[in-house]
Design a protein around this motif. Structure first.
Motif, PDB file in Angstrom:
ATOM      1  N   GLU A 159       0.839  -1.198   0.000  1.00 50.88           N
ATOM      2  CA  GLU A 159       0.000   0.000   0.000  1.00 50.88           C
ATOM      3  C   GLU A 159       0.877   1.252   0.000  1.00 50.88           C
ATOM      4  O   GLU A 159       2.095   1.186   0.197  1.00 50.88           O
ATOM      5  CB  GLU A 159      -0.920  -0.005   1.221  1.00 50.88           C
ATOM      6  CG  GLU A 159      -1.756  -1.273   1.376  1.00 50.88           C
ATOM      7  CD  GLU A 159      -2.608  -1.574   0.150  1.00 50.88           C
ATOM      8  OE1 GLU A 159      -3.215  -0.631  -0.394  1.00 50.88           O
ATOM      9  OE2 GLU A 159      -2.659  -2.747  -0.269  1.00 50.88           O
ATOM     10  N   THR A 216       4.715  -4.449   3.867  1.00 48.87           N
ATOM     11  CA  THR A 216       3.951  -3.554   4.731  1.00 48.87           C
ATOM     12  C   THR A 216       4.906  -2.910   5.735  1.00 48.87           C
ATOM     13  O   THR A 216       5.934  -3.496   6.079  1.00 48.87           O
ATOM     14  CB  THR A 216       2.825  -4.300   5.488  1.00 48.87           C
ATOM     15  OG1 THR A 216       2.059  -3.353   6.236  1.00 48.87           O
ATOM     16  CG2 THR A 216       3.406  -5.328   6.449  1.00 48.87           C
ATOM     17  N   ARG A 219       1.251  -3.832  10.120  1.00 47.01           N
ATOM     18  CA  ARG A 219       0.767  -5.208  10.188  1.00 47.01           C
ATOM     19  C   ARG A 219       0.168  -5.608   8.840  1.00 47.01           C
ATOM     20  O   ARG A 219      -0.361  -4.782   8.110  1.00 47.01           O
ATOM     21  CB  ARG A 219      -0.295  -5.369  11.289  1.00 47.01           C
ATOM     22  CG  ARG A 219       0.201  -5.051  12.682  1.00 47.01           C
ATOM     23  CD  ARG A 219      -0.734  -5.619  13.738  1.00 47.01           C
ATOM     24  NE  ARG A 219      -0.484  -7.034  13.976  1.00 47.01           N
ATOM     25  CZ  ARG A 219      -1.283  -7.807  14.715  1.00 47.01           C
ATOM     26  NH1 ARG A 219      -2.388  -7.313  15.249  1.00 47.01           N
ATOM     27  NH2 ARG A 219      -0.993  -9.080  14.902  1.00 47.01           N
ATOM     28  N   ARG A 263      -2.635  -7.266   6.486  1.00 45.38           N
ATOM     29  CA  ARG A 263      -4.089  -7.211   6.611  1.00 45.38           C
ATOM     30  C   ARG A 263      -4.748  -8.395   5.895  1.00 45.38           C
ATOM     31  O   ARG A 263      -4.081  -9.167   5.200  1.00 45.38           O
ATOM     32  CB  ARG A 263      -4.601  -5.882   6.039  1.00 45.38           C
ATOM     33  CG  ARG A 263      -4.070  -4.685   6.817  1.00 45.38           C
ATOM     34  CD  ARG A 263      -4.702  -3.371   6.381  1.00 45.38           C
ATOM     35  NE  ARG A 263      -4.196  -2.934   5.075  1.00 45.38           N
ATOM     36  CZ  ARG A 263      -4.951  -2.784   4.003  1.00 45.38           C
ATOM     37  NH1 ARG A 263      -6.243  -3.052   4.044  1.00 45.38           N
ATOM     38  NH2 ARG A 263      -4.432  -2.354   2.869  1.00 45.38           N
ATOM     39  N   GLU A 264      -6.053  -8.497   6.046  1.00 52.24           N
ATOM     40  CA  GLU A 264      -6.778  -9.636   5.493  1.00 52.24           C
ATOM     41  C   GLU A 264      -6.663  -9.704   3.977  1.00 52.24           C
ATOM     42  O   GLU A 264      -6.624 -10.791   3.393  1.00 52.24           O
ATOM     43  CB  GLU A 264      -8.252  -9.558   5.900  1.00 52.24           C
ATOM     44  CG  GLU A 264      -8.982 -10.875   5.700  1.00 52.24           C
ATOM     45  CD  GLU A 264     -10.326 -10.913   6.414  1.00 52.24           C
ATOM     46  OE1 GLU A 264     -11.147 -11.745   6.016  1.00 52.24           O
ATOM     47  OE2 GLU A 264     -10.537 -10.116   7.342  1.00 52.24           O
ATOM     48  N   CYS A 265      -6.569  -8.543   3.328  1.00 56.73           N
ATOM     49  CA  CYS A 265      -6.428  -8.548   1.863  1.00 56.73           C
ATOM     50  C   CYS A 265      -5.122  -9.220   1.445  1.00 56.73           C
ATOM     51  O   CYS A 265      -5.043  -9.833   0.369  1.00 56.73           O
ATOM     52  CB  CYS A 265      -6.520  -7.134   1.304  1.00 56.73           C
ATOM     53  SG  CYS A 265      -5.218  -6.008   1.859  1.00 56.73           S
ATOM     54  N   HIS A 266      -4.092  -9.121   2.302  1.00 56.18           N
ATOM     55  CA  HIS A 266      -2.820  -9.787   2.000  1.00 56.18           C
ATOM     56  C   HIS A 266      -2.993 -11.305   2.082  1.00 56.18           C
ATOM     57  O   HIS A 266      -2.435 -12.056   1.267  1.00 56.18           O
ATOM     58  CB  HIS A 266      -1.739  -9.335   2.978  1.00 56.18           C
ATOM     59  CG  HIS A 266      -1.429  -7.872   2.897  1.00 56.18           C
ATOM     60  ND1 HIS A 266      -1.373  -7.045   3.998  1.00 56.18           N
ATOM     61  CD2 HIS A 266      -1.170  -7.074   1.831  1.00 56.18           C
ATOM     62  CE1 HIS A 266      -1.083  -5.814   3.620  1.00 56.18           C
ATOM     63  NE2 HIS A 266      -0.960  -5.806   2.300  1.00 56.18           N
ATOM     64  N   CYS A 282       4.259  -9.705  13.537  1.00 59.75           N
ATOM     65  CA  CYS A 282       3.869  -9.894  12.131  1.00 59.75           C
ATOM     66  C   CYS A 282       3.416 -11.330  11.868  1.00 59.75           C
ATOM     67  O   CYS A 282       2.407 -11.568  11.199  1.00 59.75           O
ATOM     68  CB  CYS A 282       5.023  -9.539  11.204  1.00 59.75           C
ATOM     69  SG  CYS A 282       5.401  -7.781  11.114  1.00 59.75           S
ATOM     70  N   GLY A 305       0.097 -11.968  13.474  1.00 60.17           N
ATOM     71  CA  GLY A 305      -0.936 -11.276  12.711  1.00 60.17           C
ATOM     72  C   GLY A 305      -1.324 -12.038  11.459  1.00 60.17           C
ATOM     73  O   GLY A 305      -2.507 -12.130  11.110  1.00 60.17           O
ATOM     74  N   ILE A 347      -5.046 -14.133  10.391  1.00 61.06           N
ATOM     75  CA  ILE A 347      -5.864 -13.925   9.184  1.00 61.06           C
ATOM     76  C   ILE A 347      -5.785 -15.123   8.233  1.00 61.06           C
ATOM     77  O   ILE A 347      -6.123 -15.025   7.053  1.00 61.06           O
ATOM     78  CB  ILE A 347      -5.482 -12.616   8.455  1.00 61.06           C
ATOM     79  CG1 ILE A 347      -3.989 -12.586   8.090  1.00 61.06           C
ATOM     80  CG2 ILE A 347      -5.845 -11.412   9.301  1.00 61.06           C
ATOM     81  CD1 ILE A 347      -3.561 -11.342   7.325  1.00 61.06           C
TER      82      ILE A 347
END
Length: 404
Positions: free
Chosen positions: A61, A140, A143, A145-148, A197, A200, A204
């Protein structure tokens, strides 16, 4: 020529094995050419061997440190010419390729953040044309994220490799130092960031995640060496060589692995020399051997960052003068590489003197001479290139240490 098949076996594990068919075509082509044309044909053949494409997708991102990583991986700073644009605002809507400044067949692709396009993971991969990439890097600065996680599931279906990078580690370390003061422990801080990380990613739905801690501004620190080694082992052999050529010479471990990668190709070059030596054309074998060695020395010089442009960049970043950096270099690349300088170097080798003698014998006794010439040429060129490669790699190591 049947005896060349024995040499071909010696190169069966090389990244760029020269096939018997290629050798026969090459021999037929140069047997009817004059010396300059034959040498040019050999050079063109060698250059073609090094043009395997490597395409690396970098995903992240805005503000993740993606552009700085792309620049650093190519040996560039954020302000250098052809560097990827950095900033906190996502400007990438379509994949954009950034070529390596010296190896145009290696590209890092800046992919738009999946959140920017508001696509589902499978639609996103189709949009960025996932099939053209050899592997994926997911970056990133905080952290994952769910899209990853969704992306990883789709990438796994394509049977391609991917790597998680937690970037801007230098920023996190500086912040921890300010918070913890005298109680600061760098190893513990890094372990905590990595564990956070990994946990996390598990939360997910990513199984057994491996996270590499990277600073785009200090690529030689933290996990870059481990990341690069992992990439290297998981690529096919011919792609692995491109990765090794293009990585910046920022650790002694990378320099050593680069030397070993280049060493694998030497027997293939020796085989090429042997094929030419078997041709009954006066002067051809020695002329081609010189061209082969000059060609390889130039490539070694570039690979280890010892060309003038690279030394100038090292000088600007380290504050050490080019003259000082050159003072720690002892190999042939310290001075300008010319045909005359290589001939002088070769004449110091008894193998080269013997090769010249066999070439004279070849004109009188073609069958026996061709067998002797092929064998001796293979040994002479292989020996000289290994010796030169070791010396140039040592120069690369010395320049790296002198610049610190």
């Amino acid at each position: 020529m049947n005896n060349l098949q024995d040499f071909n076996m010696a190169t069966s594990e090389d990244y760029s094995v020269i096939t018997q068919e290629e050798l026969e075509e090459l021999k037929e082509s140069i047997s009817t050419q004059d010396l300059p044309s034959a040498v040019d044909t050999i050079k063109h053949f060698l250059d073609q061997q090094d043009r395997v494409e490597l395409n690396i997708a970098v995903m992240g991102e805005s503000g993740s440190g993606k552009s700085t990583f792309i620049n650093a991986f190519r040996g560039l700073g954020d302000d250098d010419e052809d560097s990827a644009e950095t900033g906190e605002v996502e400007t990438t809507k379509e994949p954009k390729a950034y070529k390596h400044p010296k190896y145009k067949n290696m590209k890092l692709w800046d992919l738009p953040g999946i959140g920017t396009l508001n696509f589902k993971a499978d639609e996103y991969l189709k949009h960025v044309q996932f099939e053209r990439y050899d592997f994926f890097i997911i970056i990133t600065s905080d952290r994952f994220r769910e899209c990853h996680a969704d992306l990883v599931k789709e990438i796994k279906r394509t049977k391609k490799n991917f790597y998680f990078i937690r970037s801007k580690i230098d920023v996190s370390i500086d912040a921890a130092k300010r918070r913890q003061g005298k109680n600061f422990d760098e190893k513990k801080t890094l372990d905590n960031i990595r564990e956070d990380c990994v946990n996390g990613l598990r939360e997910i739905g990513v199984e057994d995640p491996v996270v590499f801690l990277i600073s785009g501004r200090d690529l030689n620190k933290y996990d870059f060496n481990s990341l690069h080694e992992r990439m290297e082992t998981e690529l096919p052999e011919h792609k692995r060589h491109v990765l090794m050529l293009t990585v910046p010479n920022i650790t002694t471990e990378i320099i050593e692995r680069k030397k070993k990668s280049l060493e694998k190709n030497i027997s293939s070059v020796g085989l090429l020399s042997a094929a030419v030596a078997a041709l009954p054309v006066p002067g051809l074998s020695v002329a081609v051997d010189i061209a082969l060695i000059v060609n390889k020395i130039q490539k070694y010089k570039t690979a280890f960052g010892l060309d003038d442009e690279s030394l100038q960049k090292i000088s600007e970043r380290s504050g050490k003068s080019v003259e000082f950096l050159k003072s720690v270099m002892k190999s042939v690349v310290r001075e300008e590489i010319t045909t005359a300088s290589i001939i002088l170097l070769l004449k110091q080798s008894s193998l080269y003197v013997a090769e010249e003698a066999v070439e004279r014998v070849l004109s009188f006794i073609p069958i026996i001479g061709s067998v002797l010439a092929a064998g001796l040429s293979f040994v002479a060129v292989s020996y000289m290139l290994k010796k030169i490669l070791n010396e140039i790699a040592e120069d690369g190591r010395n320049v790296h240490l002198a610049s610190m």
